[in-house]
Design a protein around this motif. Structure first.
Motif, short mmCIF file in Angstrom:
data_model
loop_
_atom_site.label_atom_id
_atom_site.label_comp_id
_atom_site.label_asym_id
_atom_site.label_seq_id
_atom_site.Cartn_x
_atom_site.Cartn_y
_atom_site.Cartn_z
N PHE A 50 26.22 9.87 -3.27
CA PHE A 50 27.53 9.67 -3.88
C PHE A 50 27.39 9.60 -5.40
CE2 PHE A 50 31.03 6.76 -5.22
CZ PHE A 50 32.08 7.63 -4.93
N SER A 51 28.23 10.35 -6.10
CA SER A 51 28.20 10.37 -7.56
C SER A 51 29.55 9.95 -8.12
CB SER A 51 27.86 11.77 -8.07
OG SER A 51 26.60 12.18 -7.60
N PHE A 52 29.51 9.26 -9.26
CA PHE A 52 30.74 8.80 -9.92
C PHE A 52 30.43 8.54 -11.39
CE2 PHE A 52 28.36 5.29 -8.29
CZ PHE A 52 28.38 4.35 -9.30
N ARG A 53 31.48 8.38 -12.18
CA ARG A 53 31.35 8.11 -13.61
C ARG A 53 31.22 6.61 -13.85
NH1 ARG A 53 35.71 10.59 -17.62
NH2 ARG A 53 35.14 12.30 -16.27
N ALA A 54 30.44 6.25 -14.87
CA ALA A 54 30.25 4.84 -15.23
C ALA A 54 30.36 4.68 -16.74
CB ALA A 54 28.87 4.37 -14.76
N THR A 55 30.51 3.45 -17.18
CA THR A 55 30.49 3.19 -18.62
C THR A 55 29.06 3.44 -19.12
OG1 THR A 55 29.86 0.88 -18.38
CG2 THR A 55 32.23 1.36 -18.38
N PRO A 56 28.89 3.67 -20.42
CA PRO A 56 27.52 3.86 -20.94
C PRO A 56 26.60 2.68 -20.60
CG PRO A 56 29.11 4.59 -22.57
CD PRO A 56 29.90 3.94 -21.45
N PHE A 59 25.86 2.78 -16.92
CA PHE A 59 24.97 3.91 -16.67
C PHE A 59 23.51 3.47 -16.84
CE2 PHE A 59 22.49 7.54 -18.19
CZ PHE A 59 22.76 8.48 -17.21
N LEU A 60 23.22 2.77 -17.93
CA LEU A 60 21.86 2.29 -18.17
C LEU A 60 21.44 1.26 -17.12
CD1 LEU A 60 21.89 1.94 -22.05
CD2 LEU A 60 20.74 3.69 -20.68
N GLU A 61 22.36 0.37 -16.78
CA GLU A 61 22.08 -0.64 -15.76
C GLU A 61 21.78 0.03 -14.42
OE1 GLU A 61 24.83 -3.59 -13.09
OE2 GLU A 61 25.34 -3.42 -15.21
N LEU A 62 22.64 0.93 -14.01
CA LEU A 62 22.51 1.56 -12.69
C LEU A 62 21.28 2.46 -12.59
CD1 LEU A 62 26.26 2.38 -12.14
CD2 LEU A 62 24.88 0.86 -10.71
N THR A 63 21.02 3.26 -13.62
CA THR A 63 19.87 4.17 -13.54
C THR A 63 18.54 3.43 -13.60
OG1 THR A 63 20.06 4.64 -15.91
CG2 THR A 63 21.10 6.21 -14.38
N GLY A 64 18.58 2.14 -13.92
CA GLY A 64 17.38 1.32 -13.86
C GLY A 64 17.13 0.74 -12.48
N PRO A 66 16.49 0.97 -8.32
CA PRO A 66 15.92 1.92 -7.36
C PRO A 66 17.02 2.59 -6.54
CG PRO A 66 15.21 -0.35 -6.89
CD PRO A 66 16.12 -0.40 -8.06
N GLY A 67 16.88 3.89 -6.31
CA GLY A 67 17.86 4.62 -5.51
C GLY A 67 19.07 5.11 -6.28
N VAL A 68 19.05 4.96 -7.61
CA VAL A 68 20.14 5.45 -8.45
C VAL A 68 19.53 6.29 -9.55
CG1 VAL A 68 22.09 4.83 -9.92
CG2 VAL A 68 21.47 3.35 -8.01
N LYS A 69 20.15 7.44 -9.81
CA LYS A 69 19.65 8.33 -10.84
C LYS A 69 20.81 8.99 -11.56
CE LYS A 69 19.11 12.07 -7.56
NZ LYS A 69 18.25 13.11 -7.04
N PRO A 70 20.57 9.55 -12.73
CA PRO A 70 21.64 10.30 -13.39
C PRO A 70 22.08 11.46 -12.50
CG PRO A 70 19.83 9.91 -14.92
CD PRO A 70 19.36 9.49 -13.55
N ALA A 71 23.37 11.70 -12.44
CA ALA A 71 23.88 12.80 -11.61
C ALA A 71 23.44 14.14 -12.20
CB ALA A 71 25.39 12.74 -11.52
N ARG A 72 23.06 15.04 -11.33
CA ARG A 72 22.63 16.36 -11.75
C ARG A 72 23.75 17.05 -12.54
NH1 ARG A 72 20.50 19.92 -7.12
NH2 ARG A 72 18.83 18.42 -7.24
N TYR A 73 23.42 17.56 -13.68
CA TYR A 73 24.33 18.27 -14.60
C TYR A 73 25.38 17.37 -15.24
CZ TYR A 73 22.37 22.12 -11.91
OH TYR A 73 21.52 22.96 -11.25
N MET A 74 25.62 16.18 -14.70
CA MET A 74 26.70 15.32 -15.20
C MET A 74 26.16 14.04 -15.82
SD MET A 74 29.45 17.00 -14.56
CE MET A 74 30.81 15.86 -14.58
N GLY A 75 24.87 13.82 -15.79
CA GLY A 75 24.29 12.61 -16.33
C GLY A 75 24.60 12.40 -17.80
N ARG A 76 24.70 13.48 -18.54
CA ARG A 76 25.00 13.34 -19.98
C ARG A 76 26.41 12.82 -20.22
NH1 ARG A 76 24.80 19.75 -21.08
NH2 ARG A 76 26.42 20.28 -19.60
N TYR A 77 27.25 12.85 -19.19
CA TYR A 77 28.61 12.31 -19.28
C TYR A 77 28.71 10.94 -18.58
CZ TYR A 77 29.46 17.16 -20.48
OH TYR A 77 29.40 18.40 -21.06
#
Length: 117
Positions: A50-56, A59-64, A66-77
């Motif tokens: 499941f992918s969704f948008r987060a605040t900046p 985003f840092l909290e979540l990608t830190g 386990p089991g969460v990563k930047p969304a493919r092609y959309m991580g920069r957003y």
């Protein structure tokens, strides 16, 4: 919250629509007024991620985690992908989805927002 419950929650948000994109895309997306607020990958090997948008900051909290990563092609957003939604507490997941939904809704023109509410 499992995948089925999260799909039901996304579909239950006011004005939300779902759209199943056929191969080669293989995505079940959830939108408000044509703006995507979340999506599931529907094919292996990434099925039901499941992918969704987060605040900046989130985003840092979540990608830190386990089991969460930047969304493919959309991580920069500031989109993230959760590999297994059942590992997250229901209230936290609902909060994250609500923020993404609200962000998509706020990006709509005011006239369209009035139509949807």
């Amino acid at each position: 919250m499992d995948t089925e419950q999260l799909k039901a929650h996304c579909a239950s948000l006011p004005g939300a629509d779902s759209l199943l994109h056929a191969p080669p895309v293989n995505v079940l997306s959830y939108k408000i007024g044509g703006k995507t607020f979340g999506y599931f990958k529907t094919s292996a090997p990434e099925q039901w991620r499941f992918s969704f948008r987060a605040t900046p900051d989130r985003f840092l909290e979540l990608t830190g985690m386990p089991g969460v990563k930047p969304a493919r092609y959309m991580g920069r957003y500031h989109w993230v992908t959760i590999v297994d939604v059942s590992r997250f507490q229901e209230d936290y997941l609902v909060e994250l989805v609500q923020w993404s939904y609200d962000k998509a809704f706020a990006s709509l023109p005011k006239s369209r927002q009035r139509e949807l509410r």
